[in-house]
Design an enzyme around this catalytic site. Sequence first.
Site, mmCIF file in Angstrom:
data_model
loop_
_atom_site.group_PDB
_atom_site.id
_atom_site.type_symbol
_atom_site.label_atom_id
_atom_site.label_comp_id
_atom_site.label_asym_id
_atom_site.label_seq_id
_atom_site.Cartn_x
_atom_site.Cartn_y
_atom_site.Cartn_z
ATOM 1 N N LYS A 1 -30.936 -27.556 -22.161
ATOM 2 C CA LYS A 1 -30.214 -27.022 -23.496
ATOM 3 C C LYS A 1 -28.875 -27.259 -23.242
ATOM 4 C CE LYS A 1 -30.077 -22.690 -25.657
ATOM 5 N NZ LYS A 1 -30.418 -21.263 -25.813
ATOM 6 N N THR B 1 -37.388 -17.475 -7.075
ATOM 7 C CA THR B 1 -36.471 -17.044 -6.024
ATOM 8 C C THR B 1 -37.150 -16.013 -5.192
ATOM 9 O OG1 THR B 1 -34.457 -15.963 -5.918
ATOM 10 C CG2 THR B 1 -35.639 -15.561 -7.818
ATOM 11 N N ASP B 2 -36.278 -16.053 -3.944
ATOM 12 C CA ASP B 2 -36.803 -14.785 -2.983
ATOM 13 C C ASP B 2 -36.268 -13.466 -3.501
ATOM 14 O OD1 ASP B 2 -33.851 -15.164 -2.708
ATOM 15 O OD2 ASP B 2 -34.203 -15.385 -0.450
ATOM 16 N N GLU B 3 -35.410 -13.552 -4.451
ATOM 17 C CA GLU B 3 -34.929 -11.933 -5.068
ATOM 18 C C GLU B 3 -36.011 -11.267 -5.704
ATOM 19 O OE1 GLU B 3 -31.154 -12.440 -7.211
ATOM 20 O OE2 GLU B 3 -30.354 -13.895 -5.748
ATOM 21 N N TYR C 1 -31.482 -10.251 -13.704
ATOM 22 C CA TYR C 1 -31.847 -11.726 -13.217
ATOM 23 C C TYR C 1 -32.995 -11.699 -12.521
ATOM 24 C CZ TYR C 1 -32.217 -15.965 -10.308
ATOM 25 O OH TYR C 1 -32.767 -16.834 -9.899
ATOM 26 N N LYS D 1 -36.899 -13.016 -13.433
ATOM 27 C CA LYS D 1 -37.736 -14.017 -12.632
ATOM 28 C C LYS D 1 -39.102 -13.708 -12.189
ATOM 29 C CE LYS D 1 -36.581 -17.854 -11.724
ATOM 30 N NZ LYS D 1 -36.669 -19.108 -12.263
ATOM 31 N N PRO E 1 -19.386 -22.503 -4.118
ATOM 32 C CA PRO E 1 -18.312 -23.249 -4.886
ATOM 33 C C PRO E 1 -17.158 -22.353 -5.291
ATOM 34 C CG PRO E 1 -20.425 -23.481 -5.652
ATOM 35 C CD PRO E 1 -20.652 -22.532 -4.607
ATOM 36 N N TYR F 1 -17.148 -9.659 -2.131
ATOM 37 C CA TYR F 1 -17.532 -8.316 -3.000
ATOM 38 C C TYR F 1 -17.681 -7.415 -1.767
ATOM 39 C CZ TYR F 1 -18.928 -10.962 -7.070
ATOM 40 O OH TYR F 1 -18.873 -11.833 -8.116
HETATM 41 P P1 NAD Z 1 -28.158 -23.535 -12.910
HETATM 42 O O1 NAD Z 1 -27.863 -22.220 -13.720
HETATM 43 O O2 NAD Z 1 -27.279 -24.034 -12.281
HETATM 44 O O3 NAD Z 1 -28.894 -24.273 -13.865
HETATM 45 C C1 NAD Z 1 -29.726 -23.880 -14.992
HETATM 46 C C2 NAD Z 1 -30.123 -25.048 -16.168
HETATM 47 O O4 NAD Z 1 -31.137 -24.623 -17.109
HETATM 48 C C3 NAD Z 1 -28.826 -25.425 -16.671
HETATM 49 O O5 NAD Z 1 -28.713 -26.755 -16.775
HETATM 50 C C4 NAD Z 1 -28.891 -25.012 -18.251
HETATM 51 O O6 NAD Z 1 -28.450 -25.767 -18.982
HETATM 52 C C5 NAD Z 1 -30.807 -25.017 -18.235
HETATM 53 N N1 NAD Z 1 -31.170 -24.026 -19.363
HETATM 54 C C6 NAD Z 1 -30.885 -22.811 -19.328
HETATM 55 N N2 NAD Z 1 -31.435 -22.218 -20.338
HETATM 56 C C7 NAD Z 1 -32.113 -23.051 -20.987
HETATM 57 C C8 NAD Z 1 -33.212 -23.260 -22.178
HETATM 58 N N3 NAD Z 1 -33.449 -22.381 -22.888
HETATM 59 N N4 NAD Z 1 -33.753 -24.260 -22.014
HETATM 60 C C9 NAD Z 1 -33.673 -25.526 -21.480
HETATM 61 N N5 NAD Z 1 -32.377 -25.697 -20.522
HETATM 62 C C10 NAD Z 1 -32.001 -24.491 -20.359
HETATM 63 O O7 NAD Z 1 -29.191 -22.920 -11.970
HETATM 64 P P2 NAD Z 1 -29.812 -23.250 -10.664
HETATM 65 O O8 NAD Z 1 -28.992 -22.356 -9.644
HETATM 66 O O9 NAD Z 1 -29.939 -24.849 -10.440
HETATM 67 O O10 NAD Z 1 -31.121 -22.765 -10.636
HETATM 68 C C11 NAD Z 1 -32.415 -23.445 -10.921
HETATM 69 C C12 NAD Z 1 -33.733 -22.649 -10.838
HETATM 70 O O11 NAD Z 1 -33.970 -22.436 -9.476
HETATM 71 C C13 NAD Z 1 -33.709 -21.368 -11.525
HETATM 72 O O12 NAD Z 1 -35.045 -21.179 -11.995
HETATM 73 C C14 NAD Z 1 -33.495 -20.507 -10.384
HETATM 74 O O13 NAD Z 1 -33.775 -19.158 -10.617
HETATM 75 C C15 NAD Z 1 -33.974 -21.061 -9.137
HETATM 76 N N6 NAD Z 1 -33.410 -20.791 -7.935
HETATM 77 C C16 NAD Z 1 -32.185 -20.926 -7.641
HETATM 78 C C17 NAD Z 1 -31.532 -20.508 -6.532
HETATM 79 C C18 NAD Z 1 -30.072 -20.550 -6.076
HETATM 80 O O14 NAD Z 1 -29.777 -20.635 -5.012
HETATM 81 N N7 NAD Z 1 -29.358 -21.242 -6.871
HETATM 82 C C19 NAD Z 1 -32.507 -20.123 -5.491
HETATM 83 C C20 NAD Z 1 -33.869 -20.100 -5.532
HETATM 84 C C21 NAD Z 1 -34.281 -20.268 -6.940
HETATM 85 O O1 TDX Z 2 -17.211 -14.332 -5.311
HETATM 86 C C1 TDX Z 2 -18.216 -13.950 -4.956
HETATM 87 N N1 TDX Z 2 -17.974 -13.038 -3.600
HETATM 88 C C2 TDX Z 2 -19.079 -12.664 -3.169
HETATM 89 O O2 TDX Z 2 -18.982 -11.956 -2.223
HETATM 90 C C3 TDX Z 2 -19.476 -14.010 -5.486
HETATM 91 C C4 TDX Z 2 -19.613 -14.984 -6.669
HETATM 92 C C5 TDX Z 2 -20.557 -13.527 -4.840
HETATM 93 N N2 TDX Z 2 -20.506 -12.920 -3.600
HETATM 94 C C6 TDX Z 2 -21.570 -12.475 -2.810
HETATM 95 C C7 TDX Z 2 -22.737 -11.854 -3.681
HETATM 96 C C8 TDX Z 2 -23.965 -12.241 -2.837
HETATM 97 O O3 TDX Z 2 -24.115 -11.325 -1.725
HETATM 98 O O4 TDX Z 2 -22.063 -13.813 -2.261
HETATM 99 C C9 TDX Z 2 -23.648 -13.699 -2.305
HETATM 100 C C10 TDX Z 2 -23.901 -14.840 -2.970
HETATM 101 O O5 TDX Z 2 -23.631 -14.731 -4.166
HETATM 102 P P1 TDX Z 2 -24.353 -15.652 -5.568
HETATM 103 O O6 TDX Z 2 -24.005 -16.877 -5.291
HETATM 104 O O7 TDX Z 2 -23.929 -15.147 -6.807
HETATM 105 O O8 TDX Z 2 -26.013 -15.575 -5.394
HETATM 106 P P2 TDX Z 2 -27.170 -14.677 -5.342
HETATM 107 O O9 TDX Z 2 -26.713 -13.319 -5.987
HETATM 108 O O10 TDX Z 2 -27.378 -14.291 -3.845
HETATM 109 O O11 TDX Z 2 -28.166 -15.353 -6.110
HETATM 110 C C11 TDX Z 2 -28.646 -16.838 -5.633
HETATM 111 O O12 TDX Z 2 -29.407 -17.176 -4.696
HETATM 112 C C12 TDX Z 2 -30.797 -16.801 -5.193
HETATM 113 C C13 TDX Z 2 -28.450 -17.559 -6.957
HETATM 114 O O13 TDX Z 2 -27.472 -17.338 -7.935
HETATM 115 C C14 TDX Z 2 -29.768 -17.138 -7.702
HETATM 116 O O14 TDX Z 2 -30.140 -17.944 -8.949
HETATM 117 C C15 TDX Z 2 -30.950 -17.335 -6.754
HETATM 118 O O15 TDX Z 2 -32.149 -16.952 -7.240
#
Ligand code: NAD
Ligand code: TDX
Length: 331
Positions: free
Chosen positions: A33, A120-122, A147, A151, A189, A204
């Site tokens: 999207k 996710t593990d969450e 969130y 999930k 990042p 945090y």
């Molecule tokens: P992200 O937020 O970087 O990307 C999500 C993508 O989905 C984006 O490109 C967004 O445009 C698209 N999107 C959102 N709503 C949409 C919709 N209605 N239709 C079509 N596209 C849509 O997320 P991410 O960190 O890459 O996570 C991807 C998947 O992996 C998620 O399902 C998340 O729950 C899972 N996950 C993430 C982590 C992590 O550490 N980031 C860990 C475990 C699982």
């Molecule tokens: O600025 C910050 N400072 C900080 O201390 C941010 C953004 C986060 N944090 C902490 C919160 C968490 O303990 O860092 C840890 C990681 O935070 P996030 O990057 O927001 O990740 P988290 O909430 O652990 O969730 C991530 O992992 C599981 C992904 O965003 C999810 O999509 C995935 O399911």
Amino acid sequence: MKILVTGGAGFIGSNFVHHVLNETDHSVTVLDKLTYAGNRASLEGLPEGRFEFVQGDICDAALLDELFPKHDAVVHYAAESHNDNSLDDPRPFLDTNIVGTYTLLEAARKHGTRFHHISTDEVYGDLELDDPAKFTEQTPYNPSSPYSSTKAGSDLLVRAWVRSFGVQATISNCSNNYGPFQHVEKFIPRQITNVLRGERPKLYGTGENVRDWIHANDHSSAVLAILDRGQIGETYLIGAEGEKNNKEVVELILTQLGQPADAYDHVNDRPGHDLRYAIDSSRLRRELGWEPRYEDFEAGLAATIEWYRDNEAWWAPQKDATEARYKAQGQ
Ligand code: NAD
Ligand code: TDX
């Protein structure tokens, strides 16, 4: 195979698309999207004959009816993915994570399409810091945030569609990913780009919360293994023994960028902040022969820092708006 990848313009989805096109002969269609989290620039330079991009919503059943019959499998990454945003406004999380997954499952049922659901593990809640146990496929669901509860709900829908309607689906629950193309709202990042801009990292609360880090490429290779050899109806946990507390990670980022290790600020804690995640991925390793390749977190982090240093044009447009949102929340 022709694979439809939902959310392929996001962080982990785009890493998966690059991985599949580099490592296999499959072709890929991305359905995304392009919300604030999606970035077309993450999919530049891919081979034209094997890659197609469709901008659209996973809640659009008519669009899914067009796309599903043209593909052998669907890998479902699309989600609202950020815990902090879900505390501010949960509604988009219900729409995309619950209704979107339901709409995809109905299409998979109608067209008989193989479906892999990324989660996710969450969904398992959190662990005490000194708990010797880790999450396994048998751990009861106990999500904490809007969130993670959406999930968890989406995982349960997948299980119900397998059992009730015979949908050919698998599920994976992965730990925290890091690597290139991750939005600057996320922890690693955010801190790297803060330091690159001369700002201090923001931790945090006390920073003792533990996350179990895995490189996004290792997540991708695990998903390919499950798509290839996973048992229909089964769940696989993905993790790479990467437990670190947030304070350690911030200190590593600062040191690797040549700053004093304590040059960070403590900011407001996240409400309901999960304390610790830890994954036992032995089922995936034992049954499907998967192994992570990026086991050295410090080396992976250094490469990720290099990527953000080299790709400011990719992240700079997101940075000001993201920091303005955090500032309003005292974070
Ligand atoms: P992200 O937020 O970087 O990307 C999500 C993508 O989905 C984006 O490109 C967004 O445009 C698209 N999107 C959102 N709503 C949409 C919709 N209605 N239709 C079509 N596209 C849509 O997320 P991410 O960190 O890459 O996570 C991807 C998947 O992996 C998620 O399902 C998340 O729950 C899972 N996950 C993430 C982590 C992590 O550490 N980031 C860990 C475990 C699982
Ligand atoms: O600025 C910050 N400072 C900080 O201390 C941010 C953004 C986060 N944090 C902490 C919160 C968490 O303990 O860092 C840890 C990681 O935070 P996030 O990057 O927001 O990740 P988290 O909430 O652990 O969730 C991530 O992992 C599981 C992904 O965003 C999810 O999509 C995935 O399911």
